[in-house]
Design a protein around this motif. Structure first.
Motif, PDB file in Angstrom:
ATOM      1  N   THR A 146       5.142  15.464 -55.269  1.00  0.00           N
ATOM      2  CA  THR A 146       5.021  16.896 -54.962  1.00  0.00           C
ATOM      3  C   THR A 146       4.827  17.743 -56.222  1.00  0.00           C
ATOM      4  O   THR A 146       4.586  18.947 -56.118  1.00  0.00           O
ATOM      5  N   ARG A 193       8.119  20.413 -46.977  1.00  0.00           N
ATOM      6  CA  ARG A 193       8.180  19.256 -47.872  1.00  0.00           C
ATOM      7  C   ARG A 193       7.477  18.045 -47.255  1.00  0.00           C
ATOM      8  O   ARG A 193       6.811  17.284 -47.967  1.00  0.00           O
ATOM      9  N   GLU A 198       3.954  18.454 -48.002  1.00  0.00           N
ATOM     10  CA  GLU A 198       3.686  18.249 -49.427  1.00  0.00           C
ATOM     11  C   GLU A 198       3.673  16.767 -49.790  1.00  0.00           C
ATOM     12  O   GLU A 198       2.788  16.301 -50.513  1.00  0.00           O
ATOM     13  N   VAL A 227      -0.299  16.378 -49.100  1.00  0.00           N
ATOM     14  CA  VAL A 227      -0.783  16.887 -50.389  1.00  0.00           C
ATOM     15  C   VAL A 227      -0.631  15.830 -51.482  1.00  0.00           C
ATOM     16  O   VAL A 227      -1.526  15.649 -52.322  1.00  0.00           O
TER      17      VAL A 227
END
Length: 233
Positions: free
Chosen positions: A57, A94, A97, A101
């Motif tokens: 992250t 989260r 993420e 991501v």
């Protein structure tokens, strides 16, 4: 276990427990050279293993991967998922993420190298929840839907360059990620690793397992969408 010829260097992201750890051990046993990546220190000691401590992250996660050498196989196994708590929506953020991501950041570094080399295989561990409406874990479902869509589209773009991108859609696997009172058709971690290694051999674009659960998810999808609309009315 037979592997594609010439594939020797693996990068496993998210490998201090669960599928990632078991996969790392199986690859090492098969003669691979493996670099593992996780937030925690290495739990393995093997002459063919190196470890990189990094947070998927973090904004500099991609930069942390720059020092990794040749990568023939990259498996993104990092994942989190919490049940919904309306007082803590940060947990849902989260999940997006880490699961989506972070994977995109790994792709950003690894896949261009594979394209330049004209070979390589990127595998993302997704979920059968990628087709579901999930009031219980919306961040997890959204992250897996995004991951599956991204990798499926990316696969079509890189195949002409000799690179494979695969999405493995699991149901319940017996790890800390398996939450909830009901866990139908749950498989062991070792069975999940069998599925991953099968994908390494076949370079399939999409693998859904267990197949019966994948079929059930497609049947339930419209029903859950109707249920979600009824909740809003």
């Amino acid at each position: 276990m037979d592997y594609p010829p010439g594939v020797q260097n693996a990068l496993v992201i998210g490998n201090t427990d669960g599928i990632g750890l078991a996969l790392t051990r199986r690859l090492l046993a098969g003669g691979w050279v493996v670099t593992g990546v996780s937030r925690r220190p290495a739990v393995l000691d093997h002459e063919g293993y190196a470890h990189l401590t990094a947070d998927v992250t973090a904004a500099d996660f991609g930069a942390a991967l720059e020092g990794v050498g040749d990568v023939d196989l990259c498996v993104y196994a990092a994942g989190v998922g919490e049940m919904l708590d309306l007082a803590d929506l940060g947990a849902q953020t989260r999940a997006i993420e880490v699961n989506l991501v972070g994977a995109a950041r790994a792709v950003e570094v690894v896949v261009p190298r594979m394209v330049a080399a004209g070979r390589g295989h990127f595998i993302g561990l997704s979920s059968l929840s990628d087709v579901m409406v999930s009031p219980e874990a919306p961040g997890y479902a959204a992250s897996k839907a995004g991951l599956s869509a991204y990798l499926l589209s990316l696969s079509a773009a890189v195949r002409p360059h000799g690179v494979a991108v695969s999405t493995i859609r699991f149901g319940f696997v017996d790890t800390k990620m398996a939450k909830g009172a009901v866990k139908p058709m749950m498989i062991t971690v070792e069975r999940a690793v069998d599925v991953v290694l099968g994908c390494v051999r076949t370079r399939a674009v999409v693998v859904s397992f267990p197949r019966r659960m994948a079929a059930a998810a497609m049947v339930l999808r419209p029903l859950l969408r109707v249920q979600a609309r009824l909740r809003k009315s």
